[in-house]
Write a protein that holds these residues in place. Structure first.
Motif, PDB file in Angstrom:
ATOM      1  N   MET A  47       0.731  -1.216  -0.055  1.00  0.00           N
ATOM      2  CA  MET A  47       0.034  -0.007  -0.022  1.00  0.00           C
ATOM      3  C   MET A  47       0.955   1.352   0.139  1.00  0.00           C
ATOM      4  O   MET A  47       0.689   2.397  -0.525  1.00  0.00           O
ATOM      5  CB  MET A  47      -0.812  -0.017   1.216  1.00  0.00           C
ATOM      6  N   TRP A  48       2.091   1.397   0.567  1.00  0.00           N
ATOM      7  CA  TRP A  48       2.745   2.260   0.806  1.00  0.00           C
ATOM      8  C   TRP A  48       3.500   2.594  -0.501  1.00  0.00           C
ATOM      9  O   TRP A  48       3.421   3.663  -1.378  1.00  0.00           O
ATOM     10  CB  TRP A  48       4.141   2.073   1.754  1.00  0.00           C
ATOM     11  N   SER A  49       3.733   1.509  -1.332  1.00  0.00           N
ATOM     12  CA  SER A  49       4.257   1.525  -2.897  1.00  0.00           C
ATOM     13  C   SER A  49       3.102   2.167  -3.723  1.00  0.00           C
ATOM     14  O   SER A  49       3.597   2.975  -4.673  1.00  0.00           O
ATOM     15  CB  SER A  49       4.566   0.134  -3.273  1.00  0.00           C
ATOM     16  N   MET A  50       1.850   2.060  -3.603  1.00  0.00           N
ATOM     17  CA  MET A  50       0.930   2.606  -4.389  1.00  0.00           C
ATOM     18  C   MET A  50       1.137   4.281  -4.458  1.00  0.00           C
ATOM     19  O   MET A  50       0.712   4.835  -5.038  1.00  0.00           O
ATOM     20  CB  MET A  50      -0.606   2.004  -4.052  1.00  0.00           C
ATOM     21  N   LEU A  51       1.240   4.541  -3.194  1.00  0.00           N
ATOM     22  CA  LEU A  51       1.251   6.037  -3.155  1.00  0.00           C
ATOM     23  C   LEU A  51       2.649   6.558  -3.705  1.00  0.00           C
ATOM     24  O   LEU A  51       2.439   7.552  -4.211  1.00  0.00           O
ATOM     25  CB  LEU A  51       1.431   6.298  -1.231  1.00  0.00           C
ATOM     26  N   VAL A  52       3.543   5.760  -3.643  1.00  0.00           N
ATOM     27  CA  VAL A  52       5.030   6.373  -4.130  1.00  0.00           C
ATOM     28  C   VAL A  52       4.408   6.289  -5.699  1.00  0.00           C
ATOM     29  O   VAL A  52       4.927   7.479  -6.292  1.00  0.00           O
ATOM     30  CB  VAL A  52       5.912   5.365  -4.100  1.00  0.00           C
ATOM     31  N   ILE A  53       3.933   5.411  -6.325  1.00  0.00           N
ATOM     32  CA  ILE A  53       3.537   5.199  -7.574  1.00  0.00           C
ATOM     33  C   ILE A  53       2.798   6.465  -8.282  1.00  0.00           C
ATOM     34  O   ILE A  53       3.028   7.288  -9.036  1.00  0.00           O
ATOM     35  CB  ILE A  53       2.925   3.909  -8.095  1.00  0.00           C
ATOM     36  N   ALA A  54       1.826   6.781  -7.371  1.00  0.00           N
ATOM     37  CA  ALA A  54       0.723   7.850  -7.829  1.00  0.00           C
ATOM     38  C   ALA A  54       1.658   9.110  -7.854  1.00  0.00           C
ATOM     39  O   ALA A  54       1.406   9.954  -8.504  1.00  0.00           O
ATOM     40  CB  ALA A  54      -0.428   7.857  -6.936  1.00  0.00           C
ATOM     41  N   ARG A  55       2.394   9.298  -6.632  1.00  0.00           N
ATOM     42  CA  ARG A  55       3.179  10.653  -6.670  1.00  0.00           C
ATOM     43  C   ARG A  55       4.138  10.804  -7.491  1.00  0.00           C
ATOM     44  O   ARG A  55       4.230  12.085  -8.158  1.00  0.00           O
ATOM     45  CB  ARG A  55       3.919  10.611  -5.106  1.00  0.00           C
ATOM     46  N   ASP A  80      16.575   4.701   3.050  1.00  0.00           N
ATOM     47  CA  ASP A  80      16.892   4.492   1.663  1.00  0.00           C
ATOM     48  C   ASP A  80      15.568   3.724   0.665  1.00  0.00           C
ATOM     49  O   ASP A  80      15.484   3.860  -0.508  1.00  0.00           O
ATOM     50  CB  ASP A  80      18.182   3.629   1.370  1.00  0.00           C
ATOM     51  N   TRP A  81      14.654   3.082   1.456  1.00  0.00           N
ATOM     52  CA  TRP A  81      13.748   2.351   0.741  1.00  0.00           C
ATOM     53  C   TRP A  81      12.337   3.447   0.589  1.00  0.00           C
ATOM     54  O   TRP A  81      11.607   2.616   0.252  1.00  0.00           O
ATOM     55  CB  TRP A  81      13.351   1.294   1.398  1.00  0.00           C
ATOM     56  N   HIS A  82      12.464   4.283   1.466  1.00  0.00           N
ATOM     57  CA  HIS A  82      11.091   5.123   1.479  1.00  0.00           C
ATOM     58  C   HIS A  82      10.384   5.461   0.136  1.00  0.00           C
ATOM     59  O   HIS A  82       9.293   5.528   0.076  1.00  0.00           O
ATOM     60  CB  HIS A  82      11.301   6.211   2.258  1.00  0.00           C
ATOM     61  N   ASP A  83      11.378   5.695  -0.879  1.00  0.00           N
ATOM     62  CA  ASP A  83      10.830   5.903  -1.989  1.00  0.00           C
ATOM     63  C   ASP A  83      10.808   4.787  -3.153  1.00  0.00           C
ATOM     64  O   ASP A  83      10.533   5.066  -4.475  1.00  0.00           O
ATOM     65  CB  ASP A  83      11.525   7.002  -2.496  1.00  0.00           C
ATOM     66  N   SER A  84      10.843   3.664  -2.542  1.00  0.00           N
ATOM     67  CA  SER A  84      11.051   2.555  -3.514  1.00  0.00           C
ATOM     68  C   SER A  84       9.597   1.672  -3.660  1.00  0.00           C
ATOM     69  O   SER A  84       8.834   2.102  -2.699  1.00  0.00           O
ATOM     70  CB  SER A  84      12.024   1.497  -2.901  1.00  0.00           C
ATOM     71  N   VAL A  85       9.541   1.040  -4.689  1.00  0.00           N
ATOM     72  CA  VAL A  85       8.401   0.306  -4.970  1.00  0.00           C
ATOM     73  C   VAL A  85       8.562  -1.163  -4.702  1.00  0.00           C
ATOM     74  O   VAL A  85       9.781  -1.788  -5.315  1.00  0.00           O
ATOM     75  CB  VAL A  85       7.582   0.773  -6.269  1.00  0.00           C
ATOM     76  N   LEU A 101       3.234   8.280   7.160  1.00  0.00           N
ATOM     77  CA  LEU A 101       4.082   8.000   6.070  1.00  0.00           C
ATOM     78  C   LEU A 101       4.841   9.202   5.437  1.00  0.00           C
ATOM     79  O   LEU A 101       4.429  10.223   5.358  1.00  0.00           O
ATOM     80  CB  LEU A 101       3.456   7.286   4.838  1.00  0.00           C
ATOM     81  N   PRO A 102       5.973   8.897   4.950  1.00  0.00           N
ATOM     82  CA  PRO A 102       6.809  10.043   4.410  1.00  0.00           C
ATOM     83  C   PRO A 102       6.580  10.422   3.035  1.00  0.00           C
ATOM     84  O   PRO A 102       7.116  11.426   2.230  1.00  0.00           O
ATOM     85  CB  PRO A 102       8.312   9.434   4.428  1.00  0.00           C
ATOM     86  N   VAL A 103       5.539   9.791   2.385  1.00  0.00           N
ATOM     87  CA  VAL A 103       5.157   9.732   1.094  1.00  0.00           C
ATOM     88  C   VAL A 103       3.486  10.359   1.064  1.00  0.00           C
ATOM     89  O   VAL A 103       2.632   9.573   1.912  1.00  0.00           O
ATOM     90  CB  VAL A 103       4.975   8.607   0.320  1.00  0.00           C
ATOM     91  N   ARG A 104       3.345  11.397   0.562  1.00  0.00           N
ATOM     92  CA  ARG A 104       1.960  12.074   0.329  1.00  0.00           C
ATOM     93  C   ARG A 104       1.461  12.455  -0.769  1.00  0.00           C
ATOM     94  O   ARG A 104       2.096  12.620  -1.649  1.00  0.00           O
ATOM     95  CB  ARG A 104       1.869  13.221   1.493  1.00  0.00           C
ATOM     96  N   ILE A 105      -0.022  12.119  -1.027  1.00  0.00           N
ATOM     97  CA  ILE A 105      -0.507  12.848  -2.144  1.00  0.00           C
ATOM     98  C   ILE A 105      -1.592  13.539  -1.536  1.00  0.00           C
ATOM     99  O   ILE A 105      -2.237  13.578  -0.438  1.00  0.00           O
ATOM    100  CB  ILE A 105      -1.146  11.836  -3.285  1.00  0.00           C
TER     101      ILE A 105
END
Length: 447
Positions: free
Chosen positions: A158-166, A296-301, A362-366
């Motif tokens: 689910m975290w990865s889906m946010l990264v992809i959308a962002r 390092d992995w926070h922006d990975s999918v 989460l460090p990833v937001r949209i």
């Protein structure tokens, strides 16, 4: 941001398009994670994917979306991999090259719901052994475009889906400005898999604790403590419960802080109490924890989720907090080695899993509100109980999937009724003076 189901996703009627990328033959062999091996080893099947949908805030051409999507694929290594059946039954993961493709319109049949048409596309395109097993779709209406990005669970969480959308939205901004989207490459998930394979084996006390919990669960992973009906796959029943609005969420969090524990631990107190009351048993469940141990992995999918086990015997804040800490620690070791005595994860019908996702941390937001973004799960048959808690700026809601049998409706539904009522009562007891003459607590949404 809400977690919904493809059968209940609210989509406007319009033209449904999917982007078919071009792919190479299978390339070099790559390491496979423990969870990937379990998931893909079950074979091609519908409903193995997860997705995210959102509406684009400005008119955008499909070609621009395709260019942005290709930039996202170039950024994330796992989107350039594919599984194949191995010679000895174990799935193999290979690198592939992906290039530009073309848009294909998927006809929405006469009398067919848009949701059903989308589901057919994603079930076919995002199966474990497809090459690639991800899909970009666009629903085109006079009011604008809705984007749906889906991938087989082996490649995303689910975290990865946010990264992809962002990242897609960022690449679209570059395209609109007339630039070629050039996203920097993120660390690839296979690097994380290899890092886990290279880790030391779990210490004896971790192995012993896993053994104790599995033994207490009858030699298998924890199961829901009340009857669910015949131990076989059934059509799923999905419920979504609105637990807290923003004020109740704040009051509940304040109560947790006053107890010196996390919001999650305070929720575990309630789940423990309900389980003890209804089943005369401790709370024992599979408990997914993320494995993004380094920034390092926070922006990975990738599938940066590993399974742990949560056992809570006392409905008291500090005991619950200790149970959560232990679950995190138990999930911090390579599971292939830990679970080797059972030949892998000893799954049985009735398995009970609890997932907690606090999107605020989460460090990833949209902009999920402005984009009308939703997590979307696939529809599938099930023989177990899966419970998700989603906490964001609007409050807390939960989603629960269980077998659609009369026994499960009564027992899981009753457990949820009591849990939601207890959580709401706890929140409201810590914020006296608010007016709560509202709708009855715990009313479910079924779909």
């Amino acid at each position: 941001m809400r977690l919904t189901n493809v059968t209940h996703l609210r989509l406007p009627f319009g033209r449904l398009w999917g982007y078919d990328v071009s792919t190479s033959a299978l390339g070099r062999r790559l390491p496979v994670s423990f969870d990937q091996r379990l998931h893909v080893g079950a074979g091609d099947r519908p409903g193995s994917w997860m997705a995210l949908s959102f509406r684009l805030p400005a008119p955008t051409s499909r070609d621009s979306i395709a260019d942005a999507w290709l930039a996202v694929i170039a950024r994330h290594g796992t989107l350039r991999t594919a599984f194949a059946p191995g010679a000895e039954g174990d799935p193999e993961l290979h690198a592939i090259e992906i290039g530009s493709g073309h848009w294909v319109e998927h006809e929405v049949g006469s009398g067919q719901a848009v949701n059903d048409a989308l589901r057919e596309v994603l079930d076919a395109a995002c199966a474990p052994f497809r090459r690639p097993s991800h899909r970009l779709c666009v629903l085109e209406t006079a009011a604008g475009l809705t984007v749906v990005i889906a991938a087989d669970h082996a490649h995303v969480d689910m975290w990865s889906m946010l990264v992809i959308a962002r990242d897609l939205l960022s690449a679209l901004d570059e395209v609109r400005s007339g630039a070629t989207p050039m996203l920097t490459t993120a660390p690839a998930f296979v690097e994380h898999t290899q890092a886990l394979l290279d880790r030391d084996a779990a210490p004896d006390h971790v192995r012993q604790r896993w053994e104790d919990i599995i033994a207490d669960s009858g030699g298998v992973m924890p199961r829901f403590p009340l009857p669910l009906g015949p131990a076989e796959l059934h059509r799923e029943r999905v419920e979504v419960r609105d637990v807290f609005d923003v004020d109740d969420a704040a009051a509940f969090a304040a109560q947790a802080r006053g107890d010196g524990v996390s919001t999650l631990a305070r929720a575990v107190v309630s789940m423990t109490a309900v389980t003890l009351e209804l089943a005369d048993a401790p709370l024992r469940a599979v408990f997914p924890v993320h494995s993004r141990f380094q920034d390092d992995w926070h922006d990975s999918v990738g599938w940066f989720i590993t399974n742990s086990v949560l056992e809570s015997e006392v409905a008291e804040p500090h005991a619950a907090a200790a149970a959560v800490r232990e679950a995190v620690q138990l999930g911090a070791w390579p599971l292939a080695d830990v679970l080797a005595p059972w030949g892998g994860m000893p799954v049985a019908p009735g398995m009970f899993a609890i997932s907690w996702l606090d999107l605020r941390r989460l460090p990833v937001r949209i902009d999920s509100v402005g984009l009308d973004a939703h997590y979307v799960s696939a529809a599938t048959d099930t023989d177990g109980v899966m419970l998700w808690f989603i906490l964001d700026e609007s409050g807390l809601h939960l989603r629960c999937r269980y077998p659609d049998t009369s026994e499960a409706r009564a027992n899981v539904g009753g457990w949820l009724d009591l849990l939601v009522a207890r959580l709401q009562a706890d929140a409201r007891s810590s914020a006296p003076g608010r007016g709560y003459q509202t709708a009855p607590v715990g009313l479910p949404q079924h779909f």
